[in-house]
Design an enzyme around this catalytic site. Structure first.
Site, PDB file in Angstrom:
ATOM      1  N   HIS A   1      77.914  28.449 -35.628  1.00 38.26           N
ATOM      2  CA  HIS A   1      76.605  27.831 -35.899  1.00 38.26           C
ATOM      3  C   HIS A   1      75.566  28.924 -36.157  1.00 38.26           C
ATOM      4  O   HIS A   1      74.725  28.809 -37.050  1.00 38.26           O
ATOM      5  CB  HIS A   1      76.139  27.002 -34.700  1.00 38.26           C
TER       6      HIS A   1
ATOM      7  N   HIS B   1      82.697  29.163 -31.476  1.00 37.20           N
ATOM      8  CA  HIS B   1      82.090  27.953 -32.024  1.00 37.20           C
ATOM      9  C   HIS B   1      80.572  28.128 -32.188  1.00 37.20           C
ATOM     10  O   HIS B   1      80.024  27.949 -33.282  1.00 37.20           O
ATOM     11  CB  HIS B   1      82.389  26.771 -31.089  1.00 37.20           C
ATOM     12  N   GLU B   2      79.915  28.511 -31.110  1.00 38.99           N
ATOM     13  CA  GLU B   2      78.452  28.659 -31.175  1.00 38.99           C
ATOM     14  C   GLU B   2      78.071  29.778 -32.137  1.00 38.99           C
ATOM     15  O   GLU B   2      77.063  29.706 -32.828  1.00 38.99           O
ATOM     16  CB  GLU B   2      77.861  28.911 -29.781  1.00 38.99           C
TER      17      GLU B   2
ATOM     18  N   HIS C   1      75.591  30.315 -39.583  1.00 40.48           N
ATOM     19  CA  HIS C   1      74.974  29.363 -40.512  1.00 40.48           C
ATOM     20  C   HIS C   1      73.458  29.596 -40.542  1.00 40.48           C
ATOM     21  O   HIS C   1      72.824  29.561 -41.597  1.00 40.48           O
ATOM     22  CB  HIS C   1      75.286  27.943 -40.029  1.00 40.48           C
TER      23      HIS C   1
END
Ligand code: ZN
Length: 681
Positions: free
Chosen positions: A471, A467-468, A474
């Site tokens: 990010h 998940h991290e 991105h």
């Protein structure tokens, strides 16, 4: 003074010079950086040339660079490696920063120039990214009342003052009610069912207050295990009712009037600024755009999830009936869910951990990023860091071009806050033909290695890392001109798409085979185990969905119903009406959700609770594109980079998403993944 924060960093890739920074450098650096930023803004407002995009919007965008870097270093350290001194400095500098940003927001000369450009925008030859930047700047003034006349401006400031007092009051009342109660148990028989860990914690809490036996409170770490495991139903009922009555007891800490005042003032504020409701105001800067869209989105999901939720509720009720429970109540939910889950899946989280050695999982996430996006991660020792445990990487693409600096900080320690997050020390931008690359970081609190065992992650920690890292991608793959539109600087209900999307690879055999190997035997993870993880993650998904939707719809009722909230007199009645379509358990008359709904009345989530489900719909729909073409299909990955990851907030999220997916997202993929509709649809 020789302050490393105020010089051009003479480090490789100009990364933050952590080893040269001392705490006494921060305050003077903030002071000087604010001074510099102010001077830069003065040059804009004092410019005798008429306002142009370049001499106003662009100059503003690239002003305050020193302040950005000092702030990001300081506040990142305050989260990941803090101490009393840093916290004291944070207290002192925070008002300086809010004063500075108020000075900009209320700067009428600056607004005049921005408005002039905005009004003439159709005559200017601006790129789409420039149009977005212009609109963003204009709105940041307008949404704060810059267009209002003097009298209305005064009213707006009054409302803002009252609102910030009220949300503070709301939070204090909830806290006071939470702290006012403790359950003291001295008869160990009453603790039947509770796991040892929770028991020990309750004992420790009693000891700290010099009491015998066990203490329980309404704080989640104490309350949740109690409701999940305690066999004694009457005790669960007692605690649940006290929890549910917080700030709803007609005492000094009651929040009913606070709630009514907040919704009225928010409504008035929105009207004053020209919006129909508070939700219309908030959602203007969201992917969902309007309350009508949020409500129809929620109702559409509701229609599809409700039959499944009702079936699950029946299943749970008949399971509880074996214990003689005639009517399943709210205080039975967590308890029987846990029991039923154990009976159906018996998933042993401990047995999974040997397959997820941290180093293997890191290797796995890098391999996934390599197969999809052609990225290479090389660990280097030449980048300065703030703690020896931090790992530093240089990231390059297939052509060998430098893409980003990547920091990873994995283990808990004193001075690091809980949870896991992604952040950056420097964002990405382009000036004079050079692409200035970002410095991205992830911070986690994973299981530490011991003397005999390496760090073995729980499955939950594995998905957290993915998940991290989503990010982080991105941030790392950002490729925009303006820093404030770069990377994760997107609308709030769009920011979880890359992170939640990446979690999907954790459930795919093809991806797990790359890294999920037993740390001693090197044996790949058995597929039955993976299937069990998948199935159990969908357990009671219908009921969960209904619960999330009920909170989101309650939030929308308070803030976007369209009619004036002046007419609302009873918080409980209003809430009961809003909940009418979403409740499975019987109502508890002495309880109220709204009076303790801190997300929307204390924090910044008002008209935003729907975002949780919205983000799930997006990530499931986006992952469907990969499943259709193969989860490592480079063409699909390339489309995702070109239209989403690299584009940040340069265009409206729906436009970007449609360009990637060829259509608007719909809930079908989520409903399928969650097992709420037939797999073959
Ligand atoms: Zn996230």
């Amino acid at each position: 003074m020789n302050n490393p924060l105020l010089q051009i960093f003479n480090t490789k890739h100009t990364t933050a010079p952590f080893s040269q920074i001392k705490n006494e450098h921060f305050k003077p650096a903030f002071k000087e950086a604010i001074k510099r930023a102010k001077a830069e803004i003065d040059t804009i407002t004092k410019n005798s040339d008429g306002p142009t995009f370049q001499n106003t919007i662009e100059t503003l965008e690239f002003s305050g660079k020193t302040l950005d870097r000092v702030s990001s270093i300081f506040f990142n350290l305050n989260s990941a490696e803090t101490n009393d001194d840093i916290q004291k400095i944070a207290q002192e500098v925070s008002p300086w920063l809010s004063d500075f940003s108020n000075d900009i927001r209320l700067n009428e000369k600056l607004f005049k120039r921005v408005k002039n450009i905005y009004t003439n925008r159709v005559n200017l030859d601006l790129t789409i990214e420039q149009q977005t930047l212009l609109e963003k700047n204009y709105k940041s003034f307008a949404r704060n009342g810059a267009n209002l006349n003097g009298e209305d401006k005064k009213i707006l400031r009054e409302i803002d003052k009252k609102l910030s007092k009220l949300s503070l009051q709301f939070g204090e009342n909830v806290l006071a009610e939470t702290n006012a109660f403790e359950l003291h148990i001295t008869d160990e028989n009453q603790l039947k069912g509770l796991p040892d860990g929770a028991k020990e914690a309750a004992q420790l809490m009693a000891k700290q207050k010099e009491k015998k036996g066990w203490l329980f409170t309404l704080d989640y770490p104490s309350y949740i295990p109690f409701m999940t495991y305690i066999d004694d139903r009457s005790l669960r009922e007692k605690l649940a009712k006290i929890f549910g009555a917080r700030a709803f007891q007609n005492n000094d800490n009651d929040n009913q009037q606070v709630v009514l005042d907040i919704v009225k003032l928010r409504y008035q504020r929105a009207n004053l600024l020209g919006y129909k409701t508070h939700s219309h105001f908030v959602l203007e800067e969201r992917m969902a755009e309007t309350p009508e869209k949020v409500i129809s989105f929620s109702n559409e999901l509701l229609v599809k999830a409700k039959p499944a939720a009702e079936r699950e509720f029946e299943q749970l009720a008949s399971f509880a009936k074996k214990d003689g429970i005639e009517q399943l109540q709210k205080w039975d939910g967590a308890y029987y869910s846990e029991k039923l889950k154990k009976e159906l899946f018996d998933l042993d989280q401990e047995a999974l951990k040997p397959y997820f050695k941290l180093e293997n999982v890191i290797g796995g996430v890098f391999t996934v990023a390599n197969k999809l996006f052609g990225l290479h991660f090389k660990e280097v020792s030449t980048i300065d860091k703030y703690h020896q445990e931090v790992k530093t990487y240089e990231v390059t693409n297939t052509g060998g071009d430098f893409i980003a600096v990547f920091y990873a900080d994995f283990f808990p320690r004193k001075g690091k806050r809980n949870g896991a997050w992604m952040t950056s020390y420097k964002s990405q931008w382009k000036t004079d033909g050079t692409n200035s690359r970002p410095h991205i970081s992830i911070v986690c609190n994973f299981t530490k290695p011991t003397e005999t065992k390496p760090s073995l992650l729980t499955f939950n920690e594995v998905t957290t890392l993915f998940h991290e890292f989503g990010h982080a991608l991105h941030g790392m793959l950002a490729n925009t001109t303006y820093p404030s539109l770069s990377g994760t600087s997107v609308y709030w209900d769009f920011v979880e798409l890359p992170s939640q999307l990446l979690e999907n690879w954790c459930y795919e055999k093809e991806a797990l085979d790359l890294f999920a190997k037993h740390y001693e035997t090197n044996e790949p993870i058995p597929m039955e185990m993976v299937q069990k993880i998948k199935d159990s993650s969908n357990f009671l998904e219908g009921m969960q969905t209904l619960r999330q939707l009920s909170f989101g719809l309650l939030d929308m009722s308070w803030h976007g119903a369209g009619e004036s909230p002046e007419t609302i007199t009873s918080v409980k009645e209003f809430e009961t009406d809003a909940f009418a379509d979403t409740q499975l358990y019987p109502d508890v008359v002495e309880n109220c959700m709204s009076t303790a709904f801190s997300h929307i009345f204390q924090g910044g989530y008002s008209s935003g609770y729907y975002s949780y489900k919205w983000a799930e719909v997006l990530d499931a729909d986006a992952f469907e594109a990969f499943k259709e073409t193969g989860i490592f299909n480079v063409e699909t990955a390339k489309k995702f980079v070109e239209n989403v990851l690299s584009r940040g907030g340069t265009e409206k999220p729906m436009v970007l998403y449609k360009r990637f997916r060829g259509k608007e997202p719909n809930s079908e993929a989520l409903l399928k993944r969650a097992g709420l509709i037939n797999k073959i649809a």
